[in-house]
Design an enzyme around this catalytic site. Structure first.
Site, mmCIF file in Angstrom:
data_model
loop_
_atom_site.group_PDB
_atom_site.id
_atom_site.type_symbol
_atom_site.label_atom_id
_atom_site.label_comp_id
_atom_site.label_asym_id
_atom_site.label_seq_id
_atom_site.Cartn_x
_atom_site.Cartn_y
_atom_site.Cartn_z
ATOM 1 N N GLU A 150 97.836 52.701 58.965
ATOM 2 C CA GLU A 150 98.291 53.457 57.785
ATOM 3 C C GLU A 150 99.797 53.668 57.803
ATOM 4 O O GLU A 150 100.451 53.659 56.755
ATOM 5 C CB GLU A 150 97.559 54.804 57.749
ATOM 6 C CG GLU A 150 97.841 55.655 56.537
ATOM 7 C CD GLU A 150 97.379 55.001 55.237
ATOM 8 O OE1 GLU A 150 98.255 54.498 54.514
ATOM 9 O OE2 GLU A 150 96.162 54.986 54.956
ATOM 10 N N LYS A 199 105.730 44.776 54.431
ATOM 11 C CA LYS A 199 104.773 45.754 53.924
ATOM 12 C C LYS A 199 103.968 45.167 52.779
ATOM 13 O O LYS A 199 102.746 45.354 52.689
ATOM 14 C CB LYS A 199 105.521 47.009 53.474
ATOM 15 C CG LYS A 199 106.179 47.755 54.649
ATOM 16 C CD LYS A 199 107.194 48.773 54.150
ATOM 17 C CE LYS A 199 107.811 49.576 55.276
ATOM 18 N NZ LYS A 199 109.010 50.331 54.828
ATOM 19 N N VAL A 256 102.856 51.076 56.207
ATOM 20 C CA VAL A 256 103.280 50.917 54.814
ATOM 21 C C VAL A 256 103.422 52.286 54.154
ATOM 22 O O VAL A 256 102.496 53.105 54.178
ATOM 23 C CB VAL A 256 102.260 50.086 54.009
ATOM 24 C CG1 VAL A 256 102.750 49.903 52.570
ATOM 25 C CG2 VAL A 256 102.023 48.729 54.663
#
Lengths: 430, 430
Positions: free
Chosen positions: A131, A207, A134
């Site tokens: 998590e 990302k 990004v």
């Protein structure tokens, strides 16, 4: 239930922030996770450095993070060292090989080796969670993997790099030049000494490639991302954007098209009325579009100790609760490559800024060239004549295919009256 | 893995939307969930109605939803009937009693019986999931329970009712009156024939009480929510808000304060520059504040078949994947009531609109009254004199405690020169 034991590889800003979070919020986390979460090992080069957080004496110190991942008595290894290869990769590979869950904030690693690591984790029956990789504290990975899992996703777009957004915001607020604002951002610690990963769009592309994989169920394909950074965005462009009703943002855009998946990172003009246009400074934002949910938007701090630690902690709590969601939302073996849509296929509006000789007939030449390539003008700004040798000529162009736009730009730049390489910025309606 | 069998109680817009979603997106959902998800039973009064979606012949029909919850061969019962008691409650209780997981979109039910139902579900070892109950397709329940679970949450604020937001947005865009716009919203199907649940703030309060429980680990306490609706917001207020640099939004605000938990729903003026100010029309937005993540913001469609079905599907996929997260993020037995902070303790800025006699000295009287209560004026607008008997007098007041403000307003409304009950709108800085 048994305490969940954590080893933290890397005690920089994020690693120290995580240790602090797990200590400060220990009670509420234990309640939510259904068990206590304890840091049992850490790895960092310098044991004496003041990190603003106390490391209990019971914690095992390792000089070698890879060795820690291999040997420490733990359930989860947190990798917050960074870098697509080298020690970070070794840490993650060792942890997985030893059957330990992995939580990482490392977008470069995932962009380059995401699919392979997901497969390795699955083979060993452990989770690979990221998590924090990004958009910092925004739980966008979870939203795509879980909250929106009932949807076919058609598009994910985001402001994914806080450094670029800070620079573009400051340029707009102060009217100053890129180089000037970058220098200040470096002095303030918002930009690295070598800023190229950020300002050339590579970090955003890392990302984006992760979001693409989650959205479309494809193996991470960083190599296919079209990447342009913000070095060429000038104070003039920002001023003209304002006049035309736009803001300039570095966006990452991933789209399912008829020609395959389009992934691109580049400066965009977005209409000032779209929600993403007013996401300023170091904030990040992601817009996801699903076939039932429609459009949903997520905003928050994209980096820093607190937000990143928050994301890592969320992943750890998932593991403590027994989550079994695969790394990219579907089993690694089910990740399926799709065709790549070239950016030449992009159809959309464009902003063009020319520097031209101040004499009659120039507009006619430019207009004729655009017409010949089937590109039609929407708005034009030609400032009043100036005593200088050159004047700017700015126009926005109606929806056009990128390839046609490129042909027109090549011909326009060859005109005698055009003094510099035309500056093009894509307009995204969102 | 075994197919997950679903029974759907209620085939209105949302129920039909869910059946369509599970059919349209069946392949990708099976991949993500790790197993197939199949609707095996439905309940609705009228079997012949065209719902825009085919119900396969293999699906069992029940006239009585409670009986279906009791008897159908299923793993999950989806309750999308609505209402805090009656059949909806019976469906959920029967399902839990029979050891079936429950997914519901029913905020009224949860607002009134949330803590008891969570306990019952836990006792039976089944999940009670309700992403669809708050803010439609935005996965805010998941964000609070999981993504932000590493944080101590200090505040959750949101635009939680799409009908009110649509009405306020349209009033602003058109300059029209509340009653007029409400009538149009009813004609368009954006507002119910009996609109009071929406426009009097009850629906938003139901949702807020659920968010409060998730954020602070307390049993749902709907009774303690201070609720005011938007009936009294006038076209004048909206116009003056614009002049003063604000937008009027119906907000739900839950805050941990030194005096306990504050829960309130009422019209607010928010500075036009805050992200939530530009969330318009039927969109919802939620702002959550955590001690590590800082502020994060979530926006999307708050209602409708697609977004609600998306949220229900997300919950079903969680169940299919084996999630074990408790209904309100912590074990039901650990939910702990906290003190209730009265709205009288609120400290903040205020907007006040008076209708006064147009003669000299009125401002001096009003100003003296405010001074006596320790309330200080920030801005004032007194439009040019008019031929009418009364003129509006508008001011914004610096941070004041609500109790002092109430005293000042009581005294001002008693002044001879003040012709109507003063209109007060709280200003929220967010």
């Amino acid at each position: 239930m048994k305490t969940l034991k954590i080893a933290v590889a890397g005690l920089g800003t994020v690693g120290a922030g995580l240790v602090k979070l797990l200590s400060d919020n220990a009670e509420i986390i234990a309640l939510r996770a259904g068990r206590r979460i304890e840091v049992v090992a850490v790895s960092a080069r310098d044991r004496s450095r003041d990190r603003g957080v106390a490391i209990p004496a019971s914690v095992a110190w390792y000089d070698d993070a890879a060795k820690m991942a291999d040997e420490a008595e733990c359930d989860v290894v947190v990798e917050v060292i960074g870098g697509s290869d080298g020690i970070a990769r070794q840490v993650v590979e060792n942890a997985i090989a030893k059957g330990r869950h992995v939580v990482t904030a490392n977008k470069a690693l995932l962009a380059h080796h995401g699919a392979a690591l997901a497969r390795a984790a699955e083979d060993k029956g452990v989770l690979l969670a990221f998590e924090a990789a990004v958009a910092g504290g925004i739980p966008i990975i979870k939203a795509l993997k879980e909250g929106l899992a009932g949807n076919v996703i058609s598009q994910v777009t985001g402001i994914l790099n806080g450094t670029c957004n800070y620079i573009l915001t400051t340029m707009r607020e102060t009217g100053r030049d890129f180089a000037d604002v970058l220098g200040e951002a470096q002095a303030l610690g918002y930009a690295e000494a070598d800023p190229s990963f950020d300002i050339d769009g590579i970090d955003a592309a890392h990302k984006l490639s992760i979001l693409t994989s989650l959205a479309f169920g494809t193996p991470v394909d960083f190599a296919s991302v079209h990447v342009e950074g913000i070095r060429h965005v000038s104070a003039d462009d920002i001023r003209f954007a304002d006049l035309l009703g736009y803001r300039i943002k570095l966006l990452g855009i991933a789209r399912m098209t008829d020609h395959g998946i389009e992934q691109r990172v580049h400066p965009c003009m977005v209409p000032v009325k779209t929600p993403i246009a007013t996401v300023d400074g170091v904030f990040n934002a992601v817009v996801a579009e699903g076939n039932f949910v429609g459009r949903s938007i997520y905003e928050g701090r994209g980096a820093g100790a607190g937000p990143t630690a928050s994301a890592v902690a969320g992943d750890i709590i998932d593991i403590a609760r027994g989550s079994r969601v695969p790394a990219f939302g579907v089993p690694a073996a089910a990740l399926k490559a799709q065709g790549v849509a070239s950016i030449d296929r992009r159809v959309g509006a464009y902003y063009m800024r020319l520097s031209v000789v101040d004499r009659p007939g120039v507009l006619a030449e430019v207009a004729a060239t655009l017409r010949d390539e089937g590109v039609s003008v929407e708005q034009m700004i030609q400032p009043a004549r100036s005593p200088a040798d050159s004047v700017p000529m700015v126009m926005t162009l109606h929806d056009t295919e990128e390839a046609a736009m490129n042909r027109a730009v090549a011909r326009i730049s060859a005109l005698d009256a055009v003094l510099e390489q035309p500056r093009i910025i894509r307009i995204e309606a969102l």
